[in-house]
Each structure stands twice: as structure tokens, then as C-alpha cells.
Design an enzyme around this catalytic site. Structure first.
Site, PDB file in Angstrom:
ATOM      1  N   LYS A 104       0.859  -1.182   0.000  1.00 40.24           N
ATOM      2  CA  LYS A 104       0.000   0.000   0.000  1.00 40.24           C
ATOM      3  C   LYS A 104       0.889   1.223   0.000  1.00 40.24           C
ATOM      4  O   LYS A 104       2.003   1.199   0.543  1.00 40.24           O
ATOM      5  CB  LYS A 104      -0.903  -0.023   1.235  1.00 40.24           C
ATOM      6  N   HIS A 105       0.410   2.294  -0.602  1.00 39.48           N
ATOM      7  CA  HIS A 105       1.172   3.541  -0.574  1.00 39.48           C
ATOM      8  C   HIS A 105       0.222   4.718  -0.434  1.00 39.48           C
ATOM      9  O   HIS A 105      -0.853   4.737  -1.027  1.00 39.48           O
ATOM     10  CB  HIS A 105       2.014   3.708  -1.836  1.00 39.48           C
ATOM     11  N   ARG A 125      12.831  17.134  -5.384  1.00 39.76           N
ATOM     12  CA  ARG A 125      11.435  17.595  -5.427  1.00 39.76           C
ATOM     13  C   ARG A 125      11.007  18.196  -4.101  1.00 39.76           C
ATOM     14  O   ARG A 125      10.247  19.174  -4.067  1.00 39.76           O
ATOM     15  CB  ARG A 125      10.501  16.413  -5.754  1.00 39.76           C
TER      16      ARG A 125
END
Length: 435
Positions: free
Chosen positions: A81-82, A168
Site C-alpha cells: 500500500k502507498h 522535489r
């Protein structure tokens, strides 16, 4: 390959072909691109976007920039899951061992904080001795024996993403759908997953502030991942307030251990954890229905099996063998704790969730520059949920700070981040949609 020419073409809105993207990412991975060039490329993508074909090429190039893990002999479905990131979002810490206790293998490659959001790795590093970058042999051993392992990118696993991710964070290019998609999925593809569920956050504490943006990101992630051969779905969840009742690294680790001990029932956090557990179990074929999956996950928690899996993972990765039983022995506390009083009586009607995340950074609990050191002790606990009735002077949270001056400043700032109204607000559901 001339990097500045590729950057110029993307800056001017041209579509890059797969060969150009692959060449640029190879140069990024082996250090031939400067941080300035990486930042310029990220900003060009932020402004001009990418086609679906470009995103697929970027994702695959980043996934192929290092090793690809194989799990052929593990005997369990490989699932993960993320989350796209939020404040007080420590779901992964509890979900991985719950899923492991239900029969899944969860090789979870996580990240550090991005922008105002907290990072799973930063939270785990509040545990003395915990190794976030084990070698591939140890990583595989932990997944096989504990059922789950939550680690960071090693130097050989999607290394291009590791370098781009750090840039980023400090160049205001976090909230780019192509870059988010490629960053998340490159790590997941490199980890050898069979199934994946995604938590796409929506609201003022998310990178996607409105529903249209969140749905665009969810569709991008699901379509690219499924196109790459990983069975994937996404839930869109509300991030208009912190998900847990706390924010900060060691503080959220204590919250995790409280959850695994069964002390966080009835919360928004519990709703999200079990929703994703059910999604993982059904998608992996462990159960046939969400109802059966929910019941299995709840048994894994109440029986102590999830806590046992978590404790085994911690000790195998270098942390204390008795962390689950004795968290206060190992998780450092800030020297100053200060309640934040409600400015007036009424209902907690809204909050600036992004502002709360920034306040954690101001306390020292996050980074402004990639090389910054984090104070894992600081943050907030006891954050009251929206819809709570308070009287003037009641504590709406507790600041954990390194000194009195920082505590005073954070308390004053946090009070401004909450709006108190005369009428009880209409609350939105924490599960906002599914893709």
C-alpha cells in the site's frame, strides 16, 4: 544525450520519447545530472505535464535504474500500500503488520517527508538501531519471517527516484501528477509486487487539494500500475484534518504502538487502516469479500498477531526486541510539553492541515533542505477532531518542543490553524471515493 536539450524540449511543452526519458533518468541515477538540472527538469514537468506514454516511460526508466526484487519462493501473495502523503498519516506502520498477520507478504518501500507531509522512514528512524536501508538479503529474510518489512530505497533499488525525490522536496515540485506517479510506482515495480492499493489524499493537507486533482492522480496511478502488470486500485481519503490525533515522528510511533495494542478504536485512523487491509486482502485473493477481509484484519489486531509481526520486523531490522512492550524506554520525548488552549467556546469546525504540517517542520520535525537533521521528539499530540465541542481554555492539542521559546511559538501558531464556530460542522466521510 544532452540533458539541457531534453530539459528545454520539456520546458517548451514538447512530448519526450521513451529513449530520451530513459537516457535522462540513467544520467540522473549515475550522478551525471547536477541538482540544478534535476530541479529544472522537475519544474518543467510541473508546468508542462506529461502524456500517459511519457509517464509510463518515466516510471519504467526509474524502476529499471537499479535492481528488481524477485519473490518466487516466498509462498505468500506479494502486496503493498502507498499513501500520497498527509499529516498524522501513519497508516502504513499498522497496516503492514496487520496484512502480514493475515497471510500477505508486504515488502514496503517507503519515503521520507515531502513538503509539509510526514515520512514513514523519518518516523521509523525515531527507533534506536532501526535499519531503513538493509541489504537485499536481509530485506528478503525479514519479509519471509516477519511477513513485512518497511524500509527505504537502498542504493540499488530505483536509485533514480531516490535522487529525484530529495530534489522535489525542496524545489516546490512535489505536487506534480506525473512525478508523483512515477516516484510511487517505480519503487513498487522494483519491489516485485503482485498487487497494490493506493491511498490518494484529498483536502487542504494533501498535495491534491480538490476532488478533480485527486481523481486525476488516482486514475493516473491505477492505469499506469495496471499497465505495468501490477493489479492496483485506489481509495481517495480525506485530509482536511490530521488523520491521527498527533503529528511528529516519535509521537506517531507511540500512536502506532497504541493502535496495535487496541487503544485507537472508533477513530478515523482505524477506519482507514481497516479499509485498506480489506482492499489488500480481497485484491490478493486471501478473502472473497470485504466483509470477510475486515473481520480477518480485526482478528489479527485483537489477537496480538499484528503486534507480534511488527515487533519481529523491528528487532530483525536492528531495533529493540521489546519495543512493543516498552516503548517509553526507547522513544525519546521532547523536554517541553505545552497545552494549546481553545481561543473561545464552540465547535472545532475547520483546520489548516497543511499549516499544522509546516508547524512540525518549524519545530524541527521535518526538513527544509535535504541534509537537515530531524528532531524526532517534537510535534503535536492530543489533536482534537473536527466536530469536537470545546470551552474557552480547553486544550485542543499539546506541543512537544525542544525549548520553551519554540513551544510558545508553536502553540500560538497552532491555535490560529483551527477555526471555532458556534454551530456543529457537517463532517465529511474519511473514505471519499474509490478508483
Amino acid at each position: 544525450m544532452i540533458p539541457q536539450e531534453i530539459i528545454r524540449r520539456k520546458r517548451d511543452g514538447e512530448e519526450l520519447d521513451a529513449a530520451d526519458i530513459s537516457s535522462l533518468i540513467a544520467a540522473l541515477a549515475d550522478g551525471r545530472l547536477s541538482e540544478g538540472q534535476i530541479g529544472a527538469f522537475a519544474m518543467a514537468v510541473w508546468f508542462k505535464g506529461m502524456s500517459r506514454e511519457e509517464i509510463v516511460a518515466l516510471t519504467l526508466a526509474m524502476a529499471n535504474s537499479g535492481d528488481r526484487l524477485q519473490w518466487g519462493d516466498i509462498g505468500r501473495p506479494i502486496a503493498d500500500k502507498h499513501s500520497t502523503g498527509g499529516v498524522g498519516d501513519n497508516v502504513s506502520l499498522m497496516l503492514a503488520p496487520i496484512a502480514a498477520a493475515c497471510g500477505l507478504a508486504v515488502p514496503m518501500i517507503s519515503g521520507r517527508g515531502l513538503g509539509h507531509t510526514g515520512g514513514t522512514l523519518d518516523k521509523l528512524e525515531s527507533i534506536p538501531g532501526y535499519r531503513i536501508t538493509p541489504d537485499a538479503e536481509l530485506f528478503g529474510k525479514v519479509v519471509k519471517e516477519a511477513g513485512c518489512a518497511i524500509i527505504g530505497q537502498t542504493g540499488t533499488l530505483a536509485p533514480a527516484d531516490g535522487r529525484l525525490y530529495a530534489v522535489r522536496d525542496v524545489t516546490a515540485t512535489v505536487d506534480s501528477i506525473p512525478l508523483i506517479t512515477a516516484s510511487i510506482l517505480s519503487k513498487k515495480l522494483a519491489a516485485g509486487l503482485e498487487t497494490l492499493v493506493l491511498d490518494v489524499k484529498l483536502g487542504n493537507g494533501a498535495f491534491m487539494a480538490d476532488r478533480r486533482q485527486a481523481e486525476m492522480l488516482a486514475h493516473s496511478l491505477v492505469e499506469v500500475a495496471n499497465g505495468a502488470g501490477v493489479k492496483t486500485s485506489a481509495l481517495i481519503t480525506d485530509m482536511n484534518e490530521p488523520l491521527a490525533d498527533c503529528a511528529g515522528n516519535a509521537i506517531e510511533m507511540r500512536n502506532c504502538l497504541d493502535f496495535l495494542a487496541g487503544r485507537k478504536s472508533g477513530t478515523r485512523l482505524e477506519t482507514v487502516v481497516f479499509a485498506f487491509a480489506a482492499e489488500m486482502l480481497v485484491k490478493s485473493g486471501i478473502t472473497a469479500s470485504s466483509e470477510e477481509a475486515d473481520a480477518m484484519a480485526r482478528r489479527a489486531l485483537s489477537s496480538g498477531q499484528a503486534a507480534e509481526s511488527f515487533g519481529r520486523m523491528i528487532s530483525m531490522l536492528g531495533g529493540p526486541a521489546d519495543l512493543v512492550e516498552n516503548p517509553e524506554r526507547y522513544l525519546a520525548k521532547a523536554p517541553v510539553e505545552k497545552p494549546v488552549p481553545a481561543a473561545r467556546s464552540g465547535w472545532l469546525a475547520a483546520c489548516d492541515t497543511r499549516g499544522i504540517g509546516i508547524s512540525v517542520i518549524d519545530l524541527g520535525g521535518g526538513r527544509r533542505h535535504p541534509a537537515d537533521r530531524i528532531d524526532h521528539r517534537v510535534g503535536f499530540s492530543g489533536l482534537l477532531s473536527l466536530g469536537t465541542r470545546v470551552n474557552a481554555g480547553d486544550p485542543i492539542a499539546v506541543v512537544h518542543a525542544a525549548d520553551e521559546a519554540a513551544a510558545e511559538k508553536a502553540a500560538a501558531t497552532l491555535a490560529v490553524h483551527y477555526r471555532i464556530a458556534d454551530d456543529k460542522p457537517e463532517l465529511v466521510p474519511v473514505i471519499a471515493g474509490r478508483v
